[in-house]
Design an enzyme around this catalytic site. Structure first.
Site, mmCIF file in Angstrom:
data_model
loop_
_atom_site.group_PDB
_atom_site.id
_atom_site.type_symbol
_atom_site.label_atom_id
_atom_site.label_comp_id
_atom_site.label_asym_id
_atom_site.label_seq_id
_atom_site.Cartn_x
_atom_site.Cartn_y
_atom_site.Cartn_z
ATOM 1 C CE1 TYR A 49 -4.283 -1.345 -0.032
ATOM 2 C CE2 TYR A 49 -3.511 -2.797 1.704
ATOM 3 C CZ TYR A 49 -4.460 -2.463 0.761
ATOM 4 O OH TYR A 49 -5.598 -3.226 0.617
ATOM 5 N NE ARG A 85 -9.759 -1.149 -8.385
ATOM 6 C CZ ARG A 85 -9.473 -0.552 -7.231
ATOM 7 N NH1 ARG A 85 -8.758 -1.204 -6.298
ATOM 8 N NH2 ARG A 85 -9.856 0.667 -6.984
ATOM 9 C CB THR A 91 -13.136 2.259 -1.275
ATOM 10 O OG1 THR A 91 -12.382 2.362 -2.483
ATOM 11 C CG2 THR A 91 -12.186 2.050 -0.108
ATOM 12 N NE ARG A 102 -13.644 -3.440 -1.111
ATOM 13 C CZ ARG A 102 -12.716 -2.722 -1.739
ATOM 14 N NH1 ARG A 102 -13.066 -1.845 -2.674
ATOM 15 N NH2 ARG A 102 -11.438 -2.864 -1.418
ATOM 16 C CG ASN A 112 -12.307 -2.424 2.070
ATOM 17 O OD1 ASN A 112 -11.395 -3.184 2.370
ATOM 18 N ND2 ASN A 112 -12.106 -1.301 1.405
ATOM 19 C CG HIS A 115 -5.542 -5.158 -2.302
ATOM 20 N ND1 HIS A 115 -5.494 -3.803 -2.555
ATOM 21 C CD2 HIS A 115 -4.550 -5.707 -3.047
ATOM 22 C CE1 HIS A 115 -4.493 -3.561 -3.410
ATOM 23 N NE2 HIS A 115 -3.911 -4.701 -3.718
ATOM 24 C CD GLU A 126 -0.979 -4.237 -5.598
ATOM 25 O OE1 GLU A 126 -1.906 -5.052 -5.800
ATOM 26 O OE2 GLU A 126 -1.175 -3.022 -5.430
HETATM 27 P P1 ATP Z 1 -7.838 -1.798 -2.055
HETATM 28 O O1 ATP Z 1 -6.610 -1.005 -2.443
HETATM 29 O O2 ATP Z 1 -7.725 -2.427 -0.684
HETATM 30 O O3 ATP Z 1 -8.228 -2.749 -3.132
HETATM 31 P P2 ATP Z 1 -9.489 0.381 -2.895
HETATM 32 O O4 ATP Z 1 -8.583 0.424 -4.071
HETATM 33 O O5 ATP Z 1 -10.952 0.260 -3.119
HETATM 34 O O6 ATP Z 1 -9.068 -0.784 -1.907
HETATM 35 P P3 ATP Z 1 -7.936 2.530 -1.777
HETATM 36 O O7 ATP Z 1 -8.297 3.964 -1.944
HETATM 37 O O8 ATP Z 1 -6.799 1.979 -2.570
HETATM 38 O O9 ATP Z 1 -9.253 1.659 -1.986
HETATM 39 O O10 ATP Z 1 -7.646 2.307 -0.228
HETATM 40 C C1 ATP Z 1 -6.920 1.196 0.248
HETATM 41 C C2 ATP Z 1 -7.546 0.690 1.515
HETATM 42 O O11 ATP Z 1 -7.313 1.634 2.553
HETATM 43 C C3 ATP Z 1 -9.063 0.533 1.449
HETATM 44 O O12 ATP Z 1 -9.470 -0.708 0.910
HETATM 45 C C4 ATP Z 1 -9.442 0.662 2.892
HETATM 46 O O13 ATP Z 1 -9.211 -0.594 3.567
HETATM 47 C C5 ATP Z 1 -8.448 1.692 3.406
HETATM 48 N N1 ATP Z 1 -8.950 3.061 3.327
HETATM 49 C C6 ATP Z 1 -9.019 3.826 2.230
HETATM 50 N N2 ATP Z 1 -9.535 5.058 2.507
HETATM 51 C C7 ATP Z 1 -9.787 5.039 3.830
HETATM 52 C C8 ATP Z 1 -10.304 5.996 4.744
HETATM 53 N N3 ATP Z 1 -10.662 7.220 4.349
HETATM 54 N N4 ATP Z 1 -10.427 5.634 6.034
HETATM 55 C C9 ATP Z 1 -10.054 4.406 6.436
HETATM 56 N N5 ATP Z 1 -9.552 3.447 5.648
HETATM 57 C C10 ATP Z 1 -9.410 3.762 4.359
HETATM 58 MG MG MG Z 2 -6.415 0.459 -3.893
#
Ligand code: ATP
Ligand code: MG
Length: 156
Positions: A49, A85, A91, A102, A112, A115, A126
């Site tokens: 991440y 996705r 998210t 989700r 959620n 990933h 990754e």
């Molecule tokens: P992922 O990368 O896990 O597939 P995503 O791409 O939908 O999820 P991202 O914006 O990449 O979302 O965020 C990565 C992860 O960080 C999210 O899946 C969530 O677990 C966490 N996250 C993201 N935004 C927030 C937030 N505002 N508050 C808390 N946790 C968050």
């Molecule tokens: Mg992401």
């Protein structure tokens, strides 16, 4: 065909949702070419991440991802990154559309369940964080000719 990485997160493992989540990908027609259960170290979670470094939720996200066993998958298929996705949903669990992983099983914005890589570059990066080449099974599935029309030069 495209490859992507998916992580069934610690909340999904604890909530006994591994089977349901894997079924979504299998039933769609994606091929599972890598699969393992492991506990991700905080260091690896940070790397996975890394683009979120500096965000206010970053440390909590890292701790969550390292808080228990996860199941990590490499999926292959036409447009696999976007397809995965879309199956995951947006998210936030409380915003994600019904029918998505989700949308059906999550309410939280952090817990959620799943990933998925978000681009060709991040998928490549990754996958190499979690799998070496010998643990990726590049086999030919016998039902592919019923998943895609393979009668021409391109898959349709
Ligand atoms: P992922 O990368 O896990 O597939 P995503 O791409 O939908 O999820 P991202 O914006 O990449 O979302 O965020 C990565 C992860 O960080 C999210 O899946 C969530 O677990 C966490 N996250 C993201 N935004 C927030 C937030 N505002 N508050 C808390 N946790 C968050
Ligand atoms: Mg992401």
């Amino acid at each position: 065909m495209q490859k992507t990485l998916a992580i069934i997160k610690p909340d999904a493992v604890q909530r006994r949702l591994i089977g349901k989540i894997i079924s979504k990908f299998e039933e769609k027609g994606l091929e599972i070419i890598g699969l393992k259960m492991t506990v991700i170290s905080e260091g690896l979670a940070r790397k996975n991440y890394s683009i979120h470094e500096g965000k206010d939720y970053f440390e909590k996200l890292v701790k969550f991802m390292a808080s228990g066993p996860v199941v990590i998958l490499v999926l292959r298929g036409e447009n696999a990154i976007e397809v995965t996705r879309r199956l995951m949903g947006s998210t936030s669990g409380h915003e994600a559309a019904p029918g998505t992983i989700r949308g059906d099983y999550a309410l939280s914005g952090r817990f959620n369940l799943i990933h998925g890589s978000d681009s060709v570059e991040s998928a490549k990066r990754e996958i190499s964080l979690f799998f070496d080449d010998t643990s990726i099974m590049e086999y030919e599935k016998s039902d592919l000719k019923w998943i895609y029309d393979m009668s021409g030069e391109n898959l349709v």
